[in-house]
Each structure stands twice: as C-alpha cells, then as structure tokens.
Motif scaffolding. Structure first.
Motif, PDB file in Angstrom:
ATOM      1  N   LEU A   1       1.026  -0.840  -0.303  1.00  0.00           N
ATOM      2  CA  LEU A   1      -0.379   0.143   0.020  1.00  0.00           C
ATOM      3  C   LEU A   1       0.641   1.271   0.058  1.00  0.00           C
ATOM      4  O   LEU A   1       0.170   1.992  -0.463  1.00  0.00           O
ATOM      5  CB  LEU A   1      -0.779  -0.221   1.198  1.00  0.00           C
ATOM      6  CG  LEU A   1      -1.706  -1.197   1.817  1.00  0.00           C
ATOM      7  CD1 LEU A   1      -2.610  -0.906   2.685  1.00  0.00           C
ATOM      8  CD2 LEU A   1      -3.040  -1.133   0.160  1.00  0.00           C
TER       9      LEU A   1
ATOM     10  N   LYS B   1       0.335   9.233  -5.956  1.00  0.00           N
ATOM     11  CA  LYS B   1      -0.050  10.167  -5.212  1.00  0.00           C
ATOM     12  C   LYS B   1      -0.132  11.541  -5.964  1.00  0.00           C
ATOM     13  O   LYS B   1      -0.613  12.485  -5.812  1.00  0.00           O
ATOM     14  CB  LYS B   1       0.501  10.278  -4.188  1.00  0.00           C
ATOM     15  CG  LYS B   1       1.619  10.598  -3.214  1.00  0.00           C
ATOM     16  CD  LYS B   1       1.512  10.315  -2.059  1.00  0.00           C
ATOM     17  CE  LYS B   1       3.338  11.319  -1.358  1.00  0.00           C
ATOM     18  NZ  LYS B   1       3.386  10.844  -0.397  1.00  0.00           N
TER      19      LYS B   1
ATOM     20  N   ASP C   1      -5.254  10.491  -6.058  1.00  0.00           N
ATOM     21  CA  ASP C   1      -6.095  10.714  -4.929  1.00  0.00           C
ATOM     22  C   ASP C   1      -6.826   8.934  -5.019  1.00  0.00           C
ATOM     23  O   ASP C   1      -6.740   8.401  -5.351  1.00  0.00           O
ATOM     24  CB  ASP C   1      -7.595  11.045  -4.907  1.00  0.00           C
ATOM     25  CG  ASP C   1      -7.398  12.645  -5.656  1.00  0.00           C
ATOM     26  OD1 ASP C   1      -6.258  13.461  -4.550  1.00  0.00           O
ATOM     27  OD2 ASP C   1      -8.570  14.192  -5.032  1.00  0.00           O
ATOM     28  N   ILE C   2      -5.942   8.714  -3.582  1.00  0.00           N
ATOM     29  CA  ILE C   2      -5.702   7.744  -3.658  1.00  0.00           C
ATOM     30  C   ILE C   2      -6.941   7.294  -2.018  1.00  0.00           C
ATOM     31  O   ILE C   2      -7.133   7.841  -1.199  1.00  0.00           O
ATOM     32  CB  ILE C   2      -4.617   7.306  -2.991  1.00  0.00           C
ATOM     33  CG1 ILE C   2      -3.478   7.770  -3.241  1.00  0.00           C
ATOM     34  CG2 ILE C   2      -4.441   5.592  -1.854  1.00  0.00           C
ATOM     35  CD1 ILE C   2      -3.153   7.055  -4.299  1.00  0.00           C
ATOM     36  N   ALA C   3      -7.538   6.048  -1.710  1.00  0.00           N
ATOM     37  CA  ALA C   3      -8.015   5.544  -0.506  1.00  0.00           C
ATOM     38  C   ALA C   3      -7.270   3.705  -0.477  1.00  0.00           C
ATOM     39  O   ALA C   3      -7.614   3.562  -1.488  1.00  0.00           O
ATOM     40  CB  ALA C   3      -9.574   5.255  -0.879  1.00  0.00           C
ATOM     41  N   LEU C   4      -7.242   3.502   0.427  1.00  0.00           N
ATOM     42  CA  LEU C   4      -6.894   2.208   0.871  1.00  0.00           C
ATOM     43  C   LEU C   4      -8.091   1.353   1.996  1.00  0.00           C
ATOM     44  O   LEU C   4      -8.270   1.746   2.049  1.00  0.00           O
ATOM     45  CB  LEU C   4      -5.665   2.912   1.918  1.00  0.00           C
ATOM     46  CG  LEU C   4      -4.594   4.336   1.122  1.00  0.00           C
ATOM     47  CD1 LEU C   4      -3.720   4.739   2.851  1.00  0.00           C
ATOM     48  CD2 LEU C   4      -3.797   3.417   0.774  1.00  0.00           C
ATOM     49  N   ALA C   5      -7.724   0.161   1.503  1.00  0.00           N
ATOM     50  CA  ALA C   5      -8.456  -0.642   2.097  1.00  0.00           C
ATOM     51  C   ALA C   5      -7.221  -2.020   2.741  1.00  0.00           C
ATOM     52  O   ALA C   5      -6.251  -2.035   1.571  1.00  0.00           O
ATOM     53  CB  ALA C   5      -9.807  -1.500   1.283  1.00  0.00           C
ATOM     54  N   LYS C   6      -7.348  -2.456   3.389  1.00  0.00           N
ATOM     55  CA  LYS C   6      -6.367  -4.015   3.756  1.00  0.00           C
ATOM     56  C   LYS C   6      -7.429  -5.054   3.929  1.00  0.00           C
ATOM     57  O   LYS C   6      -6.398  -6.380   4.156  1.00  0.00           O
ATOM     58  CB  LYS C   6      -5.713  -3.688   4.527  1.00  0.00           C
ATOM     59  CG  LYS C   6      -6.417  -3.536   6.046  1.00  0.00           C
ATOM     60  CD  LYS C   6      -5.318  -2.523   7.788  1.00  0.00           C
ATOM     61  CE  LYS C   6      -5.535  -3.051   8.747  1.00  0.00           C
ATOM     62  NZ  LYS C   6      -4.713  -3.095  10.014  1.00  0.00           N
TER      63      LYS C   6
ATOM     64  N   GLN D   1     -13.070  -4.711   3.527  1.00  0.00           N
ATOM     65  CA  GLN D   1     -13.333  -3.056   4.252  1.00  0.00           C
ATOM     66  C   GLN D   1     -13.072  -2.708   2.581  1.00  0.00           C
ATOM     67  O   GLN D   1     -13.612  -1.618   2.389  1.00  0.00           O
ATOM     68  CB  GLN D   1     -11.496  -2.953   4.839  1.00  0.00           C
ATOM     69  CG  GLN D   1     -11.329  -1.481   4.884  1.00  0.00           C
ATOM     70  CD  GLN D   1     -10.123  -1.080   5.524  1.00  0.00           C
ATOM     71  OE1 GLN D   1      -8.698  -1.940   5.348  1.00  0.00           O
ATOM     72  NE2 GLN D   1      -9.522  -0.143   6.945  1.00  0.00           N
TER      73      GLN D   1
ATOM     74  N   GLU E   1     -16.528  -1.967   1.372  1.00  0.00           N
ATOM     75  CA  GLU E   1     -17.175  -1.113   2.107  1.00  0.00           C
ATOM     76  C   GLU E   1     -16.356   0.779   1.250  1.00  0.00           C
ATOM     77  O   GLU E   1     -17.014   1.196   1.233  1.00  0.00           O
ATOM     78  CB  GLU E   1     -16.966  -0.867   3.839  1.00  0.00           C
ATOM     79  CG  GLU E   1     -17.472  -1.541   4.505  1.00  0.00           C
ATOM     80  CD  GLU E   1     -17.122  -2.329   6.148  1.00  0.00           C
ATOM     81  OE1 GLU E   1     -17.185  -3.240   6.483  1.00  0.00           O
ATOM     82  OE2 GLU E   1     -16.251  -1.110   6.601  1.00  0.00           O
ATOM     83  N   LYS E   2     -15.106   0.405   1.265  1.00  0.00           N
ATOM     84  CA  LYS E   2     -14.627   2.155   1.101  1.00  0.00           C
ATOM     85  C   LYS E   2     -15.792   2.039  -0.615  1.00  0.00           C
ATOM     86  O   LYS E   2     -15.169   3.150  -1.316  1.00  0.00           O
ATOM     87  CB  LYS E   2     -12.925   1.741   0.510  1.00  0.00           C
ATOM     88  CG  LYS E   2     -12.804   1.583   2.003  1.00  0.00           C
ATOM     89  CD  LYS E   2     -12.393   3.140   2.045  1.00  0.00           C
ATOM     90  CE  LYS E   2     -11.817   2.996   4.042  1.00  0.00           C
ATOM     91  NZ  LYS E   2     -10.135   3.793   3.758  1.00  0.00           N
TER      92      LYS E   2
ATOM     93  N   GLN F   1     -18.715   4.225  -0.288  1.00  0.00           N
ATOM     94  CA  GLN F   1     -18.375   4.906   0.450  1.00  0.00           C
ATOM     95  C   GLN F   1     -17.920   6.219  -0.463  1.00  0.00           C
ATOM     96  O   GLN F   1     -18.222   7.322  -1.035  1.00  0.00           O
ATOM     97  CB  GLN F   1     -17.266   4.279   1.776  1.00  0.00           C
ATOM     98  CG  GLN F   1     -17.622   5.574   2.996  1.00  0.00           C
ATOM     99  CD  GLN F   1     -16.019   5.555   3.842  1.00  0.00           C
ATOM    100  OE1 GLN F   1     -15.628   3.756   3.861  1.00  0.00           O
ATOM    101  NE2 GLN F   1     -15.520   6.337   4.700  1.00  0.00           N
ATOM    102  N   VAL F   2     -16.272   5.577  -1.464  1.00  0.00           N
ATOM    103  CA  VAL F   2     -15.703   7.071  -2.021  1.00  0.00           C
ATOM    104  C   VAL F   2     -16.013   6.360  -3.662  1.00  0.00           C
ATOM    105  O   VAL F   2     -15.891   6.851  -4.530  1.00  0.00           O
ATOM    106  CB  VAL F   2     -14.207   6.597  -1.969  1.00  0.00           C
ATOM    107  CG1 VAL F   2     -13.886   6.638  -0.197  1.00  0.00           C
ATOM    108  CG2 VAL F   2     -13.490   5.004  -2.399  1.00  0.00           C
TER     109      VAL F   2
END
Lengths: 220, 625
Positions: free
Chosen positions: B23, B31, B35-40, B44, B47-48, B51-52
C-alpha cells in the motif's frame, strides 16, 4: 557515486543524500541484499526504498520464530500466506535470494509438501538479514514531547494532519506520534488514540472525520 | 457520501492489499497523479467502494478472509460497481490464477515485485479508458435526454396544433351547417381568427427554432421607435392581463430615448413571450414591465410578475429547447416549450442576454438586456408628460380604412381559400379581380387582358410563379408583378426580387401591409399622416381632458336613465379619441363598454360604465394636481 567521490565534497557530505548513499552502500554489504538493484527496480526512489527497508526490519523482527511456530502448529494456510508476503517484501528490499526461496516454499506448501529443511533455512536467513538491517539503524528513542499542551498547539497539529488524512498519505504515520505525545494525560488522549487506531487500520476517511469533529469542538 | 465522477478534479484509485508495504509503495508512486483510498482486506475494500466510488481499483489477490477473487465477484455482481475496472497486483505466478482473475472481470494483472513504470503506465491506461467511457456515458445520457425532449416536444406540438385546429374546424363547420344564429356568427368567426393566429404563432416558433439551429436567424437592425413598440405591446397585453384580473403596468424609468437602433420585430417577440408567460403563470397580482437604460450602451427590460415562481432546478433548465419546467406545466398551461429558448437566442443576437430571478410562490423577474445604440434622430424623454404627448402624436385610430381604388388585378394562387380571401379583399377595394389557380392560366390571362397589377404565388402546380413571371415580363408588358409566398426568409425574398418580381408579400398576409401595397400601385405612396407639433398636441390633449367633465356628467345621466343608445355613442366617441391623446386604458374601457352596449350585454354594462367613470375621474384628478 563512490565513497571517495562523496568525501571529496564537503557540502555534499552534510546533505541527507550523502547519508542515504552511505546507507545504501552499507545495505549492499549485507550478504543477500542487493540494495542498488532493488533501488533500480524502484525507479531510483531512494527515500521510499530506505523507508521500506526500515519498516521491513521493524515489522519482520521475530518473523523467523513465527514461521517455526506455524510449522510446528501445522497451520499450513497461515504459513503459506506469511511466506507469500515475505516473498514480495524481501524482493522490494533487495533480498532476492530470500524472495526466491520464499517463492519455492510457497509453491511446495501449495502442493501440500511441507519441507522442514527449506523452512528452517528460510527462517534463519530471514532472521540474519533482519538483524543485519536493524543494526544499521540506531535504536529510536520513544518520542518524548517537551512541548507543553495547549488547545492552540493541538489545533495546529490537527490542522496539519487533516490534509494528509484526506489524501490517504502514509506520512501521517510519521506525524501522528508527536500528536499522541502532546495529548498524553489530557482529556484528548483517548480521541487521538482512536485516530491513531483508525490510521493503523488504513481507515483514513474515518480518521479525517474524527479530526474534523475534534477541530470543530476545539473551535467552539 | 460517495462523490460522483464529475465532482472530482482528479481520478480516485482504491488500493487494496493486506501488506501495508505494498500500500505504501503504490500510494507513494501514484499520489502525485491521483487521489488515493486504502483498504487492507476484502471486506474493507467493499465498504470503501461504496463510500468513495473509485475510478479504478488496484487489488491484491491473496488476502486473509475474503480474497481478491471473491471481492471482484461481488463487485461485478453489483450493478452500481460492476463498471469499476480492477487491476490485480499479485505475487502469484500461476497462469491458471491469472486466467481466473481475468475471467472474473479483472482488466489487467501486475506482478510483485512490480516496476513503478509498469504500474504507472497501466494505471494511466485504465484511467484513460475510464475517462473515455465516462465521456461516452455522458454523451449517451445527453442523447437520450435530447431524444426524450424531442419526443415530449412532438407530443406537445401535436397537442398545441390540434387544440386550435379543433376550434377552427368545429366553428367553421358550425357556421356552414347553420349551427349558429346570425348574431353569433361574428363571434364564431372571431374565435376562428384567434385560433388561426395562435396556430401561426406555433408555426413561427418552430420556424424560428429551426433557423436558430441552422444559425440562420436573421436580425434587421433599423431605427425603431421604442415608445411605440412598448405602446403596441401594452395595447396587446393589457387586455389579456385585465381579463385575468391582473394589473398590467409599463414602468418607464426616464430618461429614455424615443428612437433606438435595433430590431423592433425581435424586441417585440422577446417581450411578448416574457409577458405572455408572466400572465399565463400569474393568477393574481400584477405584471410589470420596467424599461430603463441600465448602462451607457445597454437597454434593459424587466418583466416582473407575482405568479407561481420557479425553483432553482426549474430555473436551470428554463432556457433549454423543447423544455418546460415539468410535464404538468405543459398539461396545465400549454405552450411549445420553445419560447424562452428562442427569446434567449434573440437576445444574444441583439447583443444581450436574458437573466431570471425567481422564488416559488413569490413570482419571477426576467430581465432582458440588449445593446443600446441611439440614432441622431432620437429625442430623450425625461418625464411621463412628454411621453404621453409623444404617444398621442404617434397613435393613429385603430379603425382600418379600406381605400376605394379603380383598376384590374390578376391573382394566381392555387389554394382555393386563400384565392377567395385575397380576391375578396381586392374587390372590397373596388378592384376588378381575375383569379386563377396556377401560373400557366395566369400567363394566358395576361395575354388576353391588360392588368394594372399581378399577384403570383410562388409554389403552384402546372407552372410555378417564377416561370410565370418570366413569361409575363418577357412579353414586355409594363406591369408590376408581386410575389405571394409563405417563404419569408430574407435570402429567398432577395432571390425573387433578383429574378424580376417587382415586390413581395408574405403569407399569411398582414391586412394593413397588403392594403398599403395595393394602394401604392394604384395611388402612389399612402397618404402621409398629418404632422402636428408637440405644442399643438399638448393643447389638443388639454382640450380633450377639459371636455371629459361634461362627458362624465352625461355618462352618469345616461346610465341612471338606462339610455343605452346615447351611452354607446358616448363610449364610441371616447374610444376613438382617447388613445390619440395617450389615454390608452380609457380608450380600451370605452371600447369594451361600446361592445357591451351593442350586444346588449346588461350583465357587464353596469360594471364597465363604473370602470369608465373611474378612469375618467382619475384622468381629471391627475390634470388638477
């Protein structure tokens, strides 16, 4: 650039680039690590590479014991996933032989072949390399803040954190410990601990929301 | 809340990996561009996504709990997320696993340890595809919207055309079948005329729109009398507003130039559209037209009403073609949904624009700004008194006089009703008319007889008007030949004149223009109007106001004694004279009273008499101030 060339330039000696170069050389001297090849694979992004190496030495400490325990417990699924993870991580840091061994171990485990000799070799090599890398980094003192807590200082710190959180920027991990320390023994300690927990879970959006709410509360 | 694609300045990429190191590397690499969104983990990640709403997902395959294959399976099964592209980033080296991922819908594979250049290039490629897909989607949505709007428009058009046609055909059949008593036939014909006029407006709006779309909308900038255009609008709209119980006011904010350089037809068209809408959407209160010089080179007309008003979303689509604020408006109020779109295009052509301010249930204000150029001949008007004098000077009696002429006219027109109509009008002027139905017959007639004037329709069977005109003029007969055509485009008219026609008149004909044109060929120029200077007009106006005292007393007596005959005559006299001195409203009320007396409408005579008395009293009070 050679050590000699660097030492001929007094200005360069004091620069961060000089210390990075020295660290790369010292890493390359560890048997089983090709730091320059790894850096090349990472398109020469030295700062990122060195940050990863440091994380590797911290995160993989005791990993050899973990691998042995998983083998002893015959938890093949978890063992396979850990080996898989080690395969990638070691490749990023330049421990290519270890990465290859991990790949072979992963392939054997996938075929239900539980080769103990190979696993022991893997664990030993991993421990050796992690210890050798850790020796290059001076042990960090726990962050002790000498700054006295004030609402204004907390607000300033949170305002600095917020854009990092909004952009899911991992450098927030470097900035957060100071804020945790600032709020130690204050009524905000719990709230900041929750933010840190969310960051650890890469829940940056949630962290940003918590920080925004806290800022609003502080402003009111 | 998830941001939509269009709300974001930069694409958003969701990185999913149970190894934080991956990640971190990926985030650091990307970056600067995204734009970045993260999930591990997989859960998750799901859900993200909700959400995004990411533009792209980079995902590890081997993860604890839910692996990458299971996540992609869930994403592709959900219509809201199935289009999001997924690139697998994996340390697995199995071709079978790779095939499985691609079969499940992954766009690409990147192997760990990855090269930063490869990651950046593949991400860039996928994002480019995403961008193109989004553009295509937008285009497709726009096309669907346009197609639906045109379908709605056609349905509206059908309704708009059929409604007046129902009245026209129904009343016409009623007259021919003897359904109406003789005293009601005149009002039945009035209804036919009114509906025909409405139909003409609908057709004109469609033609205007097609001209706008073809960028062929023509503007004719000439010296125009601003006050007379507004007076004409007032006389057209005031009655309509009053019939709904609304107050109609033209608020002149002085100083104003008497003459400007603009297109009077188009200015009138814009204002009539806005005022018609204001009246249509106002149930009580007022409609006010405010005119002022808003800047040295700008003239502004603001149409304000106290009607139903508009919400913000309604205002946003107000000026789009074929659009009414919603379908219920079309059903309740009718209209093509083209008027405002045309008005805005016309305002642009006149160097200005239309803006709207509105609030639901409180009313609307449409402001038209046009470029203002004042000719040398203008007179600046600084007060109401000067304005009234000017209006009185310019106003001519409404009653149309048909001249008595002598001569022979040849008319070729293939449409039977039109031929009969034009013949009738020409005969009423005392002319000897020979009417034929095509160009060939016109040529034959012109050879047999001498005519003083020839009218030729352009599109006719057997022989068209242009060919007929050429054959007629080739015989060296010195006779004016006028083109009669429904084609009103300037370029076409220029073409007819270049072909050899002496003049041109558009169908449907404006009765006054037609009479003037015919008179011109028999008499020369129409008789000039007698010009009085302003002092003379002012003196006559004062004399008129002075005489109102006596008139007022007479009307009261006549009403009290039910002397309808004299009351009607008194109203008739006021109807004819009041507008000449600028008292348009008084003239209107007197006219309504005269009409009511004529048809013995006793329900309204009393009310209209009171209105006339009030109007006269107001004028007398104003004169005494």
């Amino acid at each position: 650039m050679s050590e000699r060339a660097m030492s001929d330039n007094s200005t360069a000696i004091e620069s961060p680039a000089f210390f990075d170069e020295q660290l790369l050389i010292q890493l390359a001297r560890i048997d089983g690590i090709d730091s320059f090849k790894a850096l090349k694979c990472m398109s020469g992004q030295t700062a990122l590479y060195l940050k990863l190496v440091k994380s590797f030495s911290v995160e993989q400490q005791g990993c050899d014991q973990e691998l042995r325990q998983l083998y002893f417990d015959k938890d093949w699924q978890t063992l396979c996933r850990r080996v898989h993870s080690i395969k990638s991580y070691t490749a990023y840091v330049g421990a290519f032989e270890l990465s290859q061994s991990s790949g072979e171990m992963e392939a054997l485990l996938n075929k239900d072949n539980h080769d103990e000799t190979l696993l022991k070799h893997l664990a030993t090599e991993l421990e050796r390399i992690v210890t050798a890398i850790a020796a290059l980094y001076p042990e960090e003192q726990a962050v002790v803040s000498t700054i006295k807590f004030s609402i204004e200082k907390l607000k300033t710190s949170l305002e600095a954190l917020l854009p990092l959180l909004e952009h899911s920027d991992f450098s927030v991990e470097d900035a957060l410990p100071a804020v945790v320390q600032l709020c130690k023994n204050t009524e905000y300690a719990q709230a900041i601990a929750l933010v840190a927990e969310c960051v650890d879970d890469v829940e940056y959006e949630k962290s940003a929301e918590l920080v925004t709410n806290l800022l609003t509360k502080l402003t009111c | 809340m998830a941001l939509s694609d269009s709300d974001r300045n930069r694409p958003l990429v969701l990185l999913v990996d149970d190894e934080k190191v991956s990640l971190k590397i990926l985030s650091d690499l990307l970056k600067d561009e995204v734009d970045i969104a993260l999930a591990k983990n997989g859960l998750q990640a799901l859900e993200k996504v909700e959400q995004v709403n990411p533009d792209l997902i980079l995902m590890d395959v081997l993860m604890p709990g839910m692996d990458g294959f299971e996540v992609i399976g869930k994403l592709k099964a959900n219509p809201a997320t199935e289009a999001i592209p997924v690139i697998f980033i994996t340390g697995l080296n199995s071709a079978g696993e790779e095939e499985r991922g691609l079969t499940l819908g992954a766009q690409d594979y990147i192997h760990k340890p990855f090269s930063p250049e490869v990651v950046k290039a593949r991400v860039a490629t996928q994002l480019k595809i995403v961008h193109q897909r989004q553009q295509l989607q937008r285009l497709s949505d726009e096309l669907i919207e346009a197609s639906e709007a045109k379908s709605r428009f056609l349905a509206n058009m059908s309704h708009e055309i059929r409604t007046p046609l129902t009245s026209i055909i129904g009343y016409a059949e009623g007259i021919t079948q003897g359904d109406f008593a003789p005293e009601f036939q005149s009002s039945a014909v009035g209804i036919i005329t009114q509906n025909g006029q409405h139909l003409l407006n609908v057709v004109n709006e469609i033609l205007d729109l097609s001209k706008i779309e073809a960028n062929k909308l023509e503007i004719e900038i000439i010296e125009m009398d601003l006050i007379m255009v507004l007076t004409s609008i007032e006389s057209l709209q005031k009655q309509q507003a009053q019939a709904k119980g609304l107050t109609f006011i033209i608020d002149y904010q002085f100083p104003l130039p008497s003459m400007i350089k603009s297109d009077p037809t188009r200015i009138k068209q814009i204002l009539l559209n806005l005022i018609n809408n204001a009246i249509k959407f106002t149930e009580q209160g007022s409609v006010t037209v405010r005119v002022k010089q808003s800047a040295p080179d700008q003239l502004s007309f603001s149409v304000e009403d106290t009607g139903i008003g508009l919400s913000e979303p309604q205002m946003n689509k107000l000026f789009a073609d074929f659009t009414q604020v919603d379908s219920s408006v079309a059903r309740k109020y009718g209209g093509t949904g083209l008027g405002l779109s045309i008005a805005k295009s016309l305002a642009h052509k006149l160097g200005g624009d239309i803006a709207v301010q509105s609030e639901p249930k409180k009313g609307s204000q449409f402001t038209v700004v046009t470029h203002l150029e004042v000719p040398d001949s203008t007179v600046w008007i600084h007060d109401r008194e000067t304005l009234e004098v000017k209006r009185a000077r310019e106003l001519t009696p409404h009653k149309e006089e048909i001249p008595t002429l002598c001569g022979k006219v040849l008319l070729a027109e293939d449409h039977n009703d039109n031929r009969a109509l034009f013949s009738q009008l020409l005969k009423r002027m005392g002319l000897d008319v020979t009417a034929v139905e095509n160009g060939e017959l016109a040529v034959q007639q012109s050879m047999m007889e001498d005519f003083d004037l020839i009218f030729l329709d352009i599109q006719m069977p057997v022989m068209d008007g242009i060919t007929a005109m050429k054959m007629i003029t080739a015989t060296a007969m010195d006779v004016p030949v006028v083109a009669l055509t429904a084609n009103a485009m300037t370029t076409e008219i220029e073409k007819y004149l270049a072909e050899g026609f002496t003049s041109h008149i558009s169908k449907p004909i404006d009765r006054r223009v037609f009479i003037n044109l015919v008179q011109h060929y028999f008499d020369g120029e129409p008789a000039p109007q007698i010009d009085l200077d302003e002092d003379e007009i002012l003196a006559l106006r004062q004399q008129f106001v002075g005489g109102l005292n006596k008139g007022l007393s007479d009307i009261k007596d006549q009403a009290a004694t039910s002397n309808w005959l004299n009351l009607g005559m008194q109203a008739h006299a006021i109807r004819g004279s009041a507008p000449m001195y600028g008292f348009v409203e008084l003239g209107d009320v007197a006219g309504q009273l005269e009409d009511a007396v004529k048809i013995e409408d006793h329900n309204n005579i009393g009310q209209l008499t009171q209105a006339l008395i009030q109007s006269m009293t107001d004028i007398l009070a104003g004169a005494n101030e």
